[in-house]
Design a protein around this motif. Structure first.
Motif, PDB file in Angstrom:
ATOM      1  N   LEU A 204       0.826  -1.205   0.000  1.00  0.00           N
ATOM      2  CA  LEU A 204       0.000   0.000   0.000  1.00  0.00           C
ATOM      3  C   LEU A 204       0.864   1.260   0.000  1.00  0.00           C
ATOM      4  N   ASP A 205       1.945   1.255   0.778  1.00  0.00           N
ATOM      5  CA  ASP A 205       2.841   2.414   0.815  1.00  0.00           C
ATOM      6  C   ASP A 205       3.368   2.736  -0.568  1.00  0.00           C
ATOM      7  N   ARG A 206       3.832   1.726  -1.263  1.00  0.00           N
ATOM      8  CA  ARG A 206       4.413   1.958  -2.585  1.00  0.00           C
ATOM      9  C   ARG A 206       3.347   2.306  -3.617  1.00  0.00           C
ATOM     10  N   ALA A 207       2.167   1.691  -3.475  1.00  0.00           N
ATOM     11  CA  ALA A 207       1.081   2.007  -4.399  1.00  0.00           C
ATOM     12  C   ALA A 207       0.642   3.463  -4.234  1.00  0.00           C
ATOM     13  N   LEU A 208       0.543   3.906  -2.988  1.00  0.00           N
ATOM     14  CA  LEU A 208       0.167   5.298  -2.727  1.00  0.00           C
ATOM     15  C   LEU A 208       1.207   6.266  -3.267  1.00  0.00           C
ATOM     16  N   ARG A 209       2.464   5.948  -3.057  1.00  0.00           N
ATOM     17  CA  ARG A 209       3.532   6.826  -3.543  1.00  0.00           C
ATOM     18  C   ARG A 209       3.481   6.953  -5.058  1.00  0.00           C
ATOM     19  N   LEU A 210       3.315   5.825  -5.747  1.00  0.00           N
ATOM     20  CA  LEU A 210       3.264   5.858  -7.205  1.00  0.00           C
ATOM     21  C   LEU A 210       2.025   6.597  -7.694  1.00  0.00           C
ATOM     22  N   PHE A 211       0.900   6.344  -7.039  1.00  0.00           N
ATOM     23  CA  PHE A 211      -0.362   6.974  -7.435  1.00  0.00           C
ATOM     24  C   PHE A 211      -0.272   8.496  -7.340  1.00  0.00           C
ATOM     25  N   PHE A 212       0.230   9.013  -6.218  1.00  0.00           N
ATOM     26  CA  PHE A 212       0.317  10.455  -6.056  1.00  0.00           C
ATOM     27  C   PHE A 212       1.414  11.063  -6.935  1.00  0.00           C
ATOM     28  N   ASP A 213       2.461  10.274  -7.249  1.00  0.00           N
ATOM     29  CA  ASP A 213       3.451  10.737  -8.220  1.00  0.00           C
ATOM     30  C   ASP A 213       2.796  10.933  -9.588  1.00  0.00           C
ATOM     31  N   LEU A 214       1.934   9.994  -9.972  1.00  0.00           N
ATOM     32  CA  LEU A 214       1.245  10.111 -11.244  1.00  0.00           C
ATOM     33  C   LEU A 214       0.349  11.339 -11.278  1.00  0.00           C
ATOM     34  N   ARG A 215      -0.395  11.575 -10.202  1.00  0.00           N
ATOM     35  CA  ARG A 215      -1.313  12.720 -10.166  1.00  0.00           C
ATOM     36  C   ARG A 215      -0.567  14.055 -10.243  1.00  0.00           C
ATOM     37  N   GLU A 216       0.668  14.080  -9.748  1.00  0.00           N
ATOM     38  CA  GLU A 216       1.441  15.316  -9.767  1.00  0.00           C
ATOM     39  C   GLU A 216       2.273  15.471 -11.030  1.00  0.00           C
ATOM     40  N   MET A 217       2.202  14.495 -11.927  1.00  0.00           N
ATOM     41  CA  MET A 217       3.004  14.540 -13.146  1.00  0.00           C
ATOM     42  C   MET A 217       2.568  15.712 -14.027  1.00  0.00           C
ATOM     43  N   PRO A 218       3.469  16.623 -14.378  1.00  0.00           N
ATOM     44  CA  PRO A 218       3.083  17.796 -15.179  1.00  0.00           C
ATOM     45  C   PRO A 218       2.630  17.395 -16.581  1.00  0.00           C
ATOM     46  N   GLY A 219       1.553  18.014 -17.034  1.00  0.00           N
ATOM     47  CA  GLY A 219       1.070  17.756 -18.386  1.00  0.00           C
ATOM     48  C   GLY A 219       0.109  16.602 -18.512  1.00  0.00           C
ATOM     49  N   LEU A 220      -0.243  15.973 -17.387  1.00  0.00           N
ATOM     50  CA  LEU A 220      -1.146  14.831 -17.436  1.00  0.00           C
ATOM     51  C   LEU A 220      -2.534  15.285 -17.894  1.00  0.00           C
ATOM     52  N   LYS A 221      -3.092  14.601 -18.885  1.00  0.00           N
ATOM     53  CA  LYS A 221      -4.386  14.990 -19.438  1.00  0.00           C
ATOM     54  C   LYS A 221      -5.521  14.625 -18.490  1.00  0.00           C
ATOM     55  N   LYS A 222      -5.473  13.431 -17.885  1.00  0.00           N
ATOM     56  CA  LYS A 222      -6.506  12.991 -16.939  1.00  0.00           C
ATOM     57  C   LYS A 222      -5.848  12.372 -15.720  1.00  0.00           C
ATOM     58  N   LYS A 223      -6.003  13.022 -14.588  1.00  0.00           N
ATOM     59  CA  LYS A 223      -5.447  12.488 -13.356  1.00  0.00           C
ATOM     60  C   LYS A 223      -6.240  11.267 -12.903  1.00  0.00           C
ATOM     61  N   PRO A 224      -5.570  10.218 -12.427  1.00  0.00           N
ATOM     62  CA  PRO A 224      -6.306   9.052 -11.908  1.00  0.00           C
ATOM     63  C   PRO A 224      -7.110   9.420 -10.676  1.00  0.00           C
ATOM     64  N   SER A 225      -8.294   8.834 -10.549  1.00  0.00           N
ATOM     65  CA  SER A 225      -9.224   9.159  -9.469  1.00  0.00           C
ATOM     66  C   SER A 225      -9.161   8.135  -8.346  1.00  0.00           C
ATOM     67  N   THR A 226      -9.923   8.410  -7.296  1.00  0.00           N
ATOM     68  CA  THR A 226     -10.004   7.474  -6.170  1.00  0.00           C
ATOM     69  C   THR A 226     -10.543   6.123  -6.606  1.00  0.00           C
ATOM     70  N   SER A 227     -11.617   6.130  -7.380  1.00  0.00           N
ATOM     71  CA  SER A 227     -12.215   4.862  -7.809  1.00  0.00           C
ATOM     72  C   SER A 227     -11.254   4.078  -8.689  1.00  0.00           C
ATOM     73  N   GLU A 228     -10.472   4.779  -9.507  1.00  0.00           N
ATOM     74  CA  GLU A 228      -9.498   4.087 -10.360  1.00  0.00           C
ATOM     75  C   GLU A 228      -8.347   3.526  -9.527  1.00  0.00           C
ATOM     76  N   PHE A 229      -7.976   4.235  -8.481  1.00  0.00           N
ATOM     77  CA  PHE A 229      -6.940   3.719  -7.585  1.00  0.00           C
ATOM     78  C   PHE A 229      -7.409   2.437  -6.897  1.00  0.00           C
ATOM     79  N   LEU A 230      -8.676   2.420  -6.471  1.00  0.00           N
ATOM     80  CA  LEU A 230      -9.215   1.216  -5.839  1.00  0.00           C
ATOM     81  C   LEU A 230      -9.262   0.052  -6.821  1.00  0.00           C
ATOM     82  N   ASP A 231      -9.610   0.337  -8.069  1.00  0.00           N
ATOM     83  CA  ASP A 231      -9.581  -0.715  -9.097  1.00  0.00           C
ATOM     84  C   ASP A 231      -8.170  -1.262  -9.260  1.00  0.00           C
ATOM     85  N   TRP A 232      -7.203  -0.364  -9.254  1.00  0.00           N
ATOM     86  CA  TRP A 232      -5.803  -0.775  -9.428  1.00  0.00           C
ATOM     87  C   TRP A 232      -5.333  -1.635  -8.258  1.00  0.00           C
ATOM     88  N   ILE A 233      -5.702  -1.226  -7.042  1.00  0.00           N
ATOM     89  CA  ILE A 233      -5.349  -2.020  -5.858  1.00  0.00           C
ATOM     90  C   ILE A 233      -5.954  -3.419  -5.966  1.00  0.00           C
TER      91      ILE A 233
END
Length: 285
Positions: A204-233
């Motif tokens: 979970l620690d690593r998944a959270l770190r990667l998820f929030f890194d993705l959301r902060e990525m500059p230029g991202l067209k669509k940030k991943p959402s909470t529901s998508e994070f749960l699907d990924w988990i």
């Protein structure tokens, strides 16, 4: 009519501000207008409020073609014409051809219901204005039968919006407003724990770190959402993906496994691959 207070449920994590907003709207008898990023649990809020307060739930999911009149009632003239051609005696009572909408269902309920008007901003800009009096007075007039429909008991109305368009000021004045902010890492951890209580904390620690890194990525067209994070988990657990596959000890080195649950278009995948390539080039220099 006094209702129990909403304090969240065993499967829906709420902040103190959101709890206060729900209870304030119930106390005032005003619609609760909930905005926030897609996937932050706006629709689920109405479901869980109904569950927690033990109220019937009536859902009206708005589309771009939805008209406000459909929420009140519709007159089925085609069915009446057909029945008249067949000589059906019920054709003489026009009430037989009035089809109740979701608002009528809510008004007619003997038990105070929760009425969800979902994604109101998808409809035409006049849609909210066309519901002003009905939601304010909790009544409307049926022209075909010359009768007024009044709410048996004032429903708890929850309206969601993804901010796709601005809502009219007159409509906003009649609502209690709350914006659901995107969960921080601590709240996201609580949300995951509700859905997957046995998850290993290292994963979970690593998944959270990667998820929030993705959301902060500059230029991202669509940030991943909470529901998508749960699907990924869920997929990570189903495929038994080890924590090491999500992050190296020092930095991201590759596109995350099962990234299709988080990234939803090729531009964002290409952007991530380019950034990772640049990271590797810097590490080598």
């Amino acid at each position: 009519m006094q209702d129990s207070r909403f304090d969240g449920t065993d499967r829906y994590v709420v902040t103190r501000d959101l709890t206060m907003a729900v209870n304030a709207a119930v106390t005032l008898g005003r619609p609760l207008l909930v905005k926030g990023e897609p996937g932050t649990g706006k629709t689920m809020l109405a479901i869980e409020v109904a569950r927690a307060l033990q109220k019937p739930l009536i859902e009206w999911h708005v589309k771009s073609t939805t008209r406000a009149q459909q929420g009140l009632y519709e007159y089925d003239a085609v069915a009446r014409l057909r029945d008249s051609q067949l000589g059906d005696p019920k054709v003489h009572d026009i009430a037989n051809y009035i089809v109740r909408g979701k608002l009528w269902e809510a008004f007619a309920s003997d038990i105070r219901p929760v009425l969800l008007i979902d994604e109101i901003d998808k409809a035409d800009i006049e849609f909210p204005n066309d519901l002003l009096l009905e939601l304010d007075r909790m009544e409307f007039f049926v022209y075909e039968t010359r009768k007024t429909v009044r709410a048996t008991t004032r429903p708890i109305v929850i309206i969601t919006s993804n901010n796709e368009k601005e809502l009219p000021d007159a409509f906003l004045r009649r609502c209690f407003f709350h914006y659901i902010r995107f969960p921080d890492a601590d709240n996201m951890r609580k949300i995951v724990d509700v859905h997957y209580p046995g998850i290993k904390q290292r994963l979970l620690d690593r998944a959270l770190r990667l998820f929030f890194d993705l959301r902060e990525m500059p230029g991202l067209k669509k940030k991943p959402s909470t529901s998508e994070f749960l699907d990924w988990i869920k997929l990570l657990l189903a495929e038994d993906i080890p924590p090491e596959a999500l992050h190296s000890e020092d930095h991201k080195t590759s596109v995350p496994p099962l990234y299709g649950a988080l990234l939803k278009n090729e531009q964002d995948v290409d952007l991530l691959e380019q950034l990772l390539f640049l990271d590797r080039q810097r590490d080598r220099s």
